[in-house]
Structures are given as structure tokens and as C-alpha cells.
Design a protein around this motif. Structure first.
Motif, PDB file in Angstrom:
ATOM      1  N   ALA A 342     -13.368  77.310 -73.324  1.00  0.00           N
ATOM      2  CA  ALA A 342     -12.567  77.041 -73.490  1.00  0.00           C
ATOM      3  C   ALA A 342     -13.315  76.309 -75.528  1.00  0.00           C
ATOM      4  N   CYS A 343     -14.168  75.424 -74.557  1.00  0.00           N
ATOM      5  CA  CYS A 343     -15.100  74.485 -75.838  1.00  0.00           C
ATOM      6  C   CYS A 343     -15.441  75.687 -76.458  1.00  0.00           C
ATOM      7  N   ARG A 400      -5.104  75.262 -83.136  1.00  0.00           N
ATOM      8  CA  ARG A 400      -4.484  74.051 -82.354  1.00  0.00           C
ATOM      9  C   ARG A 400      -2.996  74.162 -81.364  1.00  0.00           C
ATOM     10  N   GLN A 401      -3.123  75.437 -81.537  1.00  0.00           N
ATOM     11  CA  GLN A 401      -1.820  75.534 -79.903  1.00  0.00           C
ATOM     12  C   GLN A 401      -3.179  75.797 -78.089  1.00  0.00           C
ATOM     13  N   LEU A 402      -4.124  75.657 -78.800  1.00  0.00           N
ATOM     14  CA  LEU A 402      -4.890  75.766 -77.385  1.00  0.00           C
ATOM     15  C   LEU A 402      -5.840  74.315 -76.583  1.00  0.00           C
ATOM     16  N   SER A 403      -5.429  74.107 -78.358  1.00  0.00           N
ATOM     17  CA  SER A 403      -6.149  72.453 -78.535  1.00  0.00           C
ATOM     18  C   SER A 403      -5.231  72.204 -77.560  1.00  0.00           C
ATOM     19  N   ILE A 410      -6.929  68.131 -82.792  1.00  0.00           N
ATOM     20  CA  ILE A 410      -7.461  68.464 -84.610  1.00  0.00           C
ATOM     21  C   ILE A 410      -7.014  67.748 -85.859  1.00  0.00           C
ATOM     22  N   GLU A 411      -7.850  67.426 -86.431  1.00  0.00           N
ATOM     23  CA  GLU A 411      -7.512  67.199 -87.571  1.00  0.00           C
ATOM     24  C   GLU A 411      -8.531  67.559 -88.720  1.00  0.00           C
ATOM     25  N   ALA A 424     -11.476  66.026 -81.106  1.00  0.00           N
ATOM     26  CA  ALA A 424     -11.412  64.739 -80.170  1.00  0.00           C
ATOM     27  C   ALA A 424     -11.277  65.825 -79.084  1.00  0.00           C
ATOM     28  N   PHE A 425     -12.191  65.798 -77.735  1.00  0.00           N
ATOM     29  CA  PHE A 425     -12.211  66.542 -76.727  1.00  0.00           C
ATOM     30  C   PHE A 425     -11.478  64.750 -75.732  1.00  0.00           C
ATOM     31  N   GLU A 426     -10.736  64.699 -76.423  1.00  0.00           N
ATOM     32  CA  GLU A 426      -9.832  63.061 -75.480  1.00  0.00           C
ATOM     33  C   GLU A 426      -8.834  63.588 -75.076  1.00  0.00           C
TER      34      GLU A 426
END
Length: 446
Positions: A342-343, A400-403, A410-411, A424-426
Motif C-alpha cells: 500500500a505504501c 485519498r480513499q486508500l489512505s 493527505i493534504e 502523513a502515515f499517522e
């Protein structure tokens, strides 16, 4: 509390509240208008008496001014009692009809409030009529027991009539609510059974009202359409899982054979085919995972973000072409635990967009866990409407949906053709309980 009972309670309470408000308004207005009626009666009596005296005074100036138990009168302001004469020099506190009130009539002070009527006479003089306070006289005010008993009887009758209207109205409203809400509750209960396809295709109950039956038919039809769409989606997923992934696997295997035959180096056309096959395979796996209602959590592993970004740069370097683009990397070498595939898909898609739309110049890639930032200059787009999606591959909206599924954020900002993506992976959402393992886990291939 069942929903149908709650709905009945809300509707009946609303009707009762409405009735209570109407009765409250009626109770507040009744004394006000009763007092106005009494004041009008007193004003009419005094004015009629003054007019009657004026007519007789014009014929005979020796006619005595009117006097009775409730009020008396004098001719000329000088004949008034001194306190009432001083009151006339002040503005009245209230006027009703021909009578003016000076001070407060409800005060216990005998001289605090007085009602006065001034009637001009034919010879230019003025007749003054004012009320008499008998409370200060010996023996006090005269009692009227028979009249008081009559008034009490009438008030009890008004209270009885109010209850006679309120209680039947309450019963009628309760029956009406029950009559209307009962089929609505049955409709709500029946709608909960529509999850079963057999209940949708079965015989629909009769709900007593034409409108409820029409609503039930529309609801059943909508559920049938949703179930049909769900079946089509399920078939599409099966086709994607088998009919699409199988030829992709065949293409990938044959490209590997061609690579072995050519000594491990493919010609540029076959390299492009290899990259496209790999991207299609990842897209298919990602879409399959995202389309599940409750996707299994993806396994996390230690990732060297620096190595991953360098691999993706080499994989997408062909997008640079003949442009003079400088890549500036500032990536922390500290390992982090993330779902690898995914990343790779998300970061690769953003890098692809950056290289696809970058002008000659600099593309900056910065990473310090938990934040990845890509900055590049973009060309003038030919879009007629402003859009933040310069998508390529899976596209920004799909990213965006996957994240969102993974709990990432996501920004995207665009300022004077400078395109900045911050990932941001948070996980900002509360941790979810682990789902039970399925027979065929939907882990993305690494």
C-alpha cells in the motif's frame, strides 16, 4: 424502547404540548380581555350618564350633577377634591374610552389611583365624574354574596367546560396517533426484514393506508435495485479477481521468459509493457482490497523509505524524458513499519504525478516519519475548472480513499503552479479491534 413506541411517544407528546400551549395562551388572554370588558362597561356607564346629564343641564342649569354608589361628579375643576385636582395636572397612567386613570387602581392607597371623566357642558363649563372608594368608610365595602356566588358558579362552569374539551381532545388525539403510527411502526419493522432477498421478493403486508403502501413498494423497489447492484459488483469483483489477474500473470511470466532469453535486459518497448503489467496488477489488487466491506488489516513490515523511494524513482525515470529535472532527496534512513505494498502504491502514484507534470527545475522529496512531502512545479493545465486532482494511474481521489482506509492523511496545496503533496502515515482514528482471519486473506501482494 422500540422505535415505533418512541415515534408514538414523540407524536403524542407534540400534540399534547401544542394543546398545552394553546390552553396557556387562552388562560393568559382570558383575564386580560375580561378586565378590558369590565373597563369598557364602566367607561360606557359613566359616559352615558355624563351625556344624559349634559342634555338635561342644557335645558335646566340647576340640574344636580349625577351621584351614585360607584361614582360622583362636580361642575368645574375647582369643585374637585384637592388630591384629585392635583392628579389632573399629571399625565394619566391609562385611558379606556372616555375615562382616564391617574395612578394605580390596584393600589391599597385610597388616593393612589382614580378614574376621572371630563364632559364639556353647553355653557363652557366641564363636568368631572370620578369613582368613589368605599373601603375607607365605616363598615368598609358592601358585600355582595349573591353576586359573588353567581360569579363562582360561572367560573366553575368555565373550568368544567375546559376539562370537558381537553380530556376528550386528548383521548381523540391519542386514538388518532395510535391509528396513524401503528401502521407506520409495522412499516418500520417490515423494512428491517428487507436485508433478506426472500423478504423483498415475497408478499408485502398491507399497511392500511395508500400512502404507506406506496412507500413500502418504493422501499422494496429501492432495496431490490441496491441488491442487484451489489450482485453486479460481486460479479465484477470475481471477474476482476480471476479473469483480469490471470492474463496479467500470464503476461508477467512471458515477459520474464523474454528477459531470460535476451540475457536479462529487455528492449524499451518490452520494458514499458512490463511496467504497465506490474501497475495493472497492483491496481487490481488495491481495488479488490478497497471494495471489501470489512477489509482485513494489511500486514506491516519494516520499510527503508530511502530505498523504496530510490526504487520508485528508477522505475518512473522514463517519465522525465528530455526535461531537465533535478531530484532533491531528504529522506530519513530510520526504518518504519508500514504496509509495504500500500505504501509503494501511494508513494509511487504521487511520485508518478510529480514527474509527469513537473516543469524543468527541481522536484523535492522529503521524509521524516510520519510525514512524506513532495514539492514540484507544474505546467499550466488546460482545465476549464479549478481542480486539485492532476491524477495519473490510480488518481488522487482514489489515493485519498486508500489512505482513508489505512488511517493516513493527505493534504494537497497548489500555489502559483507549485504543487505540494503531504502524506502523513499517522493513524488519526482510534485503533480497531483485529478482525478474525478469513479463509482467503486479501493481503496485497508485495
Amino acid at each position: 424502547m422500540p422505535k415505533s413506541l418512541a415515534l408514538k411517544w414523540v407524536i403524542s407528546s407534540s400534540f399534547l404540548l401544542l394543546i398545552a400551549i394553546v390552553l396557556l395562551i387562552y388562560s393568559l388572554l382570558l383575564p386580560e380581555y375580561s378586565v378590558r370588558g369590565l373597563l369598557y362597561t364602566a367607561s360606557a356607564m359613566m359616559e352615558e350618564e355624563a351625556q344624559y346629564f349634559s342634555r338635561h343641564y342644557a335645558k335646566n342649569p340647576n340640574t344636580p350633577p349625577p351621584h351614585n354608589y360607584f361614582y360622583t361628579s362636580v361642575i368645574g375643576k375647582e369643585a374637585l377634591p384637592e388630591k384629585i385636582r392635583h392628579m389632573l395636572d399629571t399625565p394619566p397612567s391609562m385611558s379606556f374610552g372616555a375615562v382616564q386613570v391617574f395612578g394605580d387602581l390596584d393600589s391599597e392607597d385610597e388616593d393612589e389611583g382614580r378614574a376621572v371623566l371630563a364632559q364639556p357642558l353647553s355653557d363652557g363649563k366641564t363636568l368631572y365624574m370620578y369613582d368613589i372608594d368605599h373601603d375607607q368608610e365605616e363598615g368598609g365595602e358592601v358585600e355582595t354574596p349573591r353576586s359573588d356566588a353567581y360569579l363562582d358558579h360561572e367560573l366553575r362552569g368555565v373550568i368544567f367546560i375546559s376539562l370537558a374539551v381537553f380530556i376528550p381532545a386528548l383521548i381523540i388525539i391519542a386514538l388518532l396517533v395510535w391509528w396513524l403510527v401503528r401502521p407506520l411502526g409495522r412499516l418500520a419493522q417490515w423494512s428491517t426484514t428487507l436485508k433478506d432477498p426472500e423478504a423483498v421478493s415475497g408478499q408485502r403486508p398491507h399497511f392500511g393506508f395508500k400512502e404507506f403502501n406506496m412507500l413500502a413498494d418504493a422501499l422494496a423497489q429501492s432495496v431490490q435495485q441496491v441488491q442487484a447492484a451489489s450482485l453486479r459488483e460481486g460479479r465484477l469483483l470475481r471477474y476482476t479477481s480471476h479473469e483480469l489477474r490471470t492474463p496479467l500473470a500470464v503476461l508477467k511470466a512471458n515477459i520474464e521468459l523474454l528477459a531470460l532469453q535476451s540475457g536479462g535486459v529487455l528492449p524499451p518497448p518490452l520494458q514499458r509493457i512490463e511496467r504497465s503489467v506490474l501497475n495493472m496488477q497492483r491496481i487490481a489488487e488495491t481495488l479488490l482490497w478497497m471494495s471489501r466491506e470489512l477489509p482485513e488489516p494489511l500486514p506491516e513490515e519494516a520499510i527503508d523509505m530511502s530505498g523504496l523511494v530510490n526504487d520508485l524513482i528508477e522505475e518512473h525515470r522514463y517519465l522525465i524524458g528530455t526535461r531537465d529535472i533535478e531530484l532533491i532527496l531528504d529522506i530519513s534512513s530510520e526504518p518504519c513499519r508500514l504496509p509495504f505494498t500500500a505504501c509503494r502504491i501511494v508513494v509511487g502514484n504521487f511520485l508518478r504525478n510529480a514527474l509527469q507534470y513537473a516543469d524543468d527545475g527541481v522536484v523535492e522529496i522529503n521524509f521524516a516519519y510520519p510525514q512524506l512531502r513532495l514539492v514540484n512545479r507544474i505546467r499550466e493545465t488546460q482545465q476549464s475548472e479549478a481542480s486539485a486532482d492532476f491524477g495519473y494511474g490510480l488518481g488522487l481521489e482514489l489515493m485519498r480513499q486508500l489512505s482513508a482506509r489505512l488511517g493516513w492523511h493527505i493534504e494537497v496545496t497548489v500555489e502559483e503552479q507549485c504543487y505540494t503533496v503531504t502524506l502523513a502515515f499517522e493513524n488519526t482514528e482510534p485503533p480497531q479491534e483485529p478482525q478474525p482471519e478469513a479463509d482467503n486473506p486479501a493481503d496485497l501482494p508485495s
